[in-house]
Design an enzyme around this catalytic site. Structure first.
Site, PDB file in Angstrom:
ATOM      1  N   ASP A 199       0.833  -1.204   0.000  1.00 55.36           N
ATOM      2  CA  ASP A 199       0.000   0.000   0.000  1.00 55.36           C
ATOM      3  C   ASP A 199       0.868   1.255   0.000  1.00 55.36           C
ATOM      4  OD1 ASP A 199      -2.440   1.390   0.023  1.00 55.36           O
ATOM      5  OD2 ASP A 199      -3.286   0.079   1.558  1.00 55.36           O
ATOM      6  N   TRP A 239      -2.771   3.712  -5.755  1.00 56.70           N
ATOM      7  CA  TRP A 239      -4.001   4.445  -6.086  1.00 56.70           C
ATOM      8  C   TRP A 239      -3.916   5.259  -7.377  1.00 56.70           C
ATOM      9  CZ3 TRP A 239      -2.765   7.211  -0.986  1.00 56.70           C
ATOM     10  CH2 TRP A 239      -2.686   6.281   0.047  1.00 56.70           C
ATOM     11  N   GLY A 240      -3.016   4.883  -8.280  1.00 54.65           N
ATOM     12  CA  GLY A 240      -2.883   5.591  -9.545  1.00 54.65           C
ATOM     13  C   GLY A 240      -2.001   6.815  -9.489  1.00 54.65           C
ATOM     14  N   ASN A 242       0.969   9.187  -9.911  1.00 49.10           N
ATOM     15  CA  ASN A 242       2.084   9.239 -10.868  1.00 49.10           C
ATOM     16  C   ASN A 242       1.955   8.186 -11.966  1.00 49.10           C
ATOM     17  OD1 ASN A 242       3.001  11.200  -9.109  1.00 49.10           O
ATOM     18  ND2 ASN A 242       5.127  10.535  -9.172  1.00 49.10           N
ATOM     19  N   ASP A 260      -9.872   3.485  -3.591  1.00 48.25           N
ATOM     20  CA  ASP A 260     -10.625   2.291  -3.224  1.00 48.25           C
ATOM     21  C   ASP A 260     -12.005   2.280  -3.887  1.00 48.25           C
ATOM     22  OD1 ASP A 260      -8.512   1.768  -1.615  1.00 48.25           O
ATOM     23  OD2 ASP A 260      -9.631   1.655   0.251  1.00 48.25           O
TER      24      ASP A 260
END
Length: 576
Positions: A199, A239-240, A242, A260
């Site tokens: 994460d 989480w996308g 960069n 999420d």
């Protein structure tokens, strides 16, 4: 797993998305921006380790244990951090008894909450043996005893998600793996884990650079694999941030493309399903063993209907996305079980080509057709998606799918054959739902054709300004001269290619009248897909508007745009 709060929104990458957090993280975010503006990269590797990275990454790729999207179950969506040996054991048993294992689900992934951040004097992770009798090796052994694979979770930063965003079980400082990458992954491997999800909560708060950080993690896994002989799937969960689809394929099996799909305590939402599906549309990044990840499934969770479950699973299948169920397997209904184990739908997701389906048509706003090339001859998975609030007829044309002739159509959810059709198939799709089809045609579409395209109204040809090959060079009209900047190849994917690798592109995915048309590296996105119609018009699939010479102009150098289709001479083209 990452927590989100509606009160805090990020714009670091130019994409707005909800993030988790306490209010003090706003200050942390400002600090991150300050550090970044100063040119400082925290947590960067040494020159020696950076030099070794390519070889280590290559080793990791060579040892990749998967060639199709991972399938399994993950604990977060149902249990959040409230997990222990018995919770996981019950899900393992249910995965077997429900038939999910036999349908292809392999991984049982233990998400955040298994560890609160404690280490021994040597820096090794320690766990509460009251909750995990026999330690983490015991649960990994139990998972393996059932013919399944075991997954575990950590954070890229020093302090993990459980520290920053507690949800009933706060973790101590140091609940991430930064500074312990080799040590932690070696421990995971020795415990017997086959999959690790990493994460980004600590990484985000501490201002780490995603690309270099995950490269260091990938390199550590490669070293551990070489030492233990146990391959380990790396799931990047940043989480996308960069644009990981641009760099993660060289270092991981899967990478999250968004926030999420469900935030702790919220009811499942079709809006979120669609948003995460859209975030994962990066087909050029995907190949066998490398997958865009729109997050774990919420099919079968309270608040979602059977129709929503089917639509959700169909979207992930057409994308060739990892399928990690997140519902409670021990209590799911027979209906949910039947949906999750539909062999024909799963076969679409697990097709050996690992292609990502792409949007090939949207004749009316919100009525979309997605096509995925499947192994075999002239086979396509086709998803008809109705995003509108009313039932609507949607047509799949063989020409949009790269097919020709007659085609047999099978509905994969009902398991019934619709029949044989010539050139297209139309059906009614309920509001906010999707229909998933298998189309097998008698032949493929004609091979790519290369020619000039001359405007009927202007008498001049579709041309790249100045013969430039740079991204963003504008499309224009110019006297037809046969030069390479006027030679356009139509492909089965609906592209108009020039110079072999550049595509005619609607700038910045625009959909408004007067949006510029340029060339750009071919990437499979819908703003690079065009439909050549029988009346001579050329439709931009993503915008559903026509290639247009503005103002009916005829002068050399007139820059091209898209405009609402009207059939005028300035929107019609002929091959020459």
């Amino acid at each position: 797993m990452s927590r989100r709060s509606a009160a805090w929104r990020r714009t670091l990458t130019g994409v707005t998305d909800t993030f988790p957090g306490r209010r003090f993280l706003v200050a942390v975010q400002l600090l991150i921006l300050t550090v970044a503006s100063a040119g400082v990269v925290l947590g960067s590797t040494s020159p020696a380790s950076a030099a070794a990275a390519p070889a280590q990454a290559a080793a990791a790729l060579a040892l990749s244990p998967v060639t199709v999207p991972p399938m399994g179950w993950a604990s977060w969506n149902t249990f959040a951090a409230q997990i222990n040996f018995n919770v996981i054991k019950a899900q393992v048993d249910a995965m077997v008894s429900s038939g999910m294992r036999d349908a292809g689900y392999q991984y049982v992934n233990i998400d955040e909450g298994w560890w609160q951040g404690t280490r021994d004097a040597a820096g090794n992770i320690t766990v509460d043996t009251n909750e995990w009798p026999g330690g983490m090796q015991a649960i990994a052994d139990y998972i393996h005893s059932k013919g399944l694979k075991a997954g575990i979770y950590t954070d890229a930063g020093r302090d993990g998600c459980g520290y920053y965003y507690p949800t009933g079980r706060p973790a101590a400082p140091g609940s991430g793996s930064e500074g312990h990458y080799d040590q932690d992954f070696l421990q995971f491997s020795r415990w017997g884990f086959d999959f690790v999800k990493v994460d980004w909560c600590g990484g985000q708060a501490e201002g780490l650079d995603p690309r270099s950080t995950y490269q260091a993690i990938s390199d550590a896994i490669a070293r551990v694999t070489a030492q233990t002989g146990r391959p380990m799937v790396l799931s990047i969960c940043n989480w996308g941030v960069n644009a990981p689809w641009d760099w993660a394929p060289s270092m991981s099996t899967m990478w999250r493309t968004s926030g999420d799909i469900i935030y702790w305590g919220q009811t499942p939402s079709m809006d979120r399903v669609l948003a995460n599906f859209d975030s994962a549309q990066h087909p050029s990044a995907q190949s066998p063993g490398r997958y865009n990840d729109p997050d774990m499934l919420i099919a079968g969770m309270p608040g979602f209907s059977a129709a929503q479950n089917r639509t959700h699973l169909g979207l992930w299948a057409i994308s060739g996305a990892p399928l990690l169920a997140g519902n409670n397997l021990a209590t799911m209904s027979a209906e949910t079980r039947a949906i999750l184990t539909n062999r024909e739908v799963l076969a679409v997701d697990q097709d050996e080509l690992s292609r990502q389906g792409v949007k090939v048509a949207e004749d009316q706003s919100g009525r979309q057709v997605y096509s995925k090339v499947l192994s075999g001859t002239n086979r396509r998975a086709v998803l008809l998606l109705n995003r509108t609030t009313s039932a609507a007829s949607i047509t799949a044309r063989w020409s949009d799918l790269g097919l020709a002739g007659t085609g047999t159509v099978r509905n994969l959810w009902t398991g019934t054959d619709a029949g044989t059709f010539d050139g297209s198939y139309t059906t009614t799709v309920p509001a906010r739902e999707a229909v998933l089809l298998l189309v097998t045609a008698s032949s493929s579409a004609p091979q790519p054709t290369t020619s000039a395209l001359r405007g009927v109204g202007s008498g001049r040809c579709l041309d790249v300004s100045g013969g430039s090959q740079a991204n963003g060079a504008q499309a224009q009209i110019w006297d037809c001269n046969g030069q390479v900047n006027q030679r356009w190849t139509t492909t089965a994917a609906g592209e108009l290619r020039v110079y072999g690798s550049k595509c005619l592109d609607v700038y910045n995915r625009g959909t408004a009248d007067n949006t510029q048309v340029v060339i750009w590296d071919c990437n499979g996105q819908t703003n690079q897909r065009w439909r050549l119609n029988s009346d001579g018009t050329i439709t931009a699939v993503g915008a559903n508007k026509c290639l247009d010479v503005p103002g009916n102009a005829t002068a050399n150098g007139t820059k091209l745009v898209i405009w609402s289709c009207n059939g005028g001479a300035n929107q019609r083209w002929t091959r020459v």
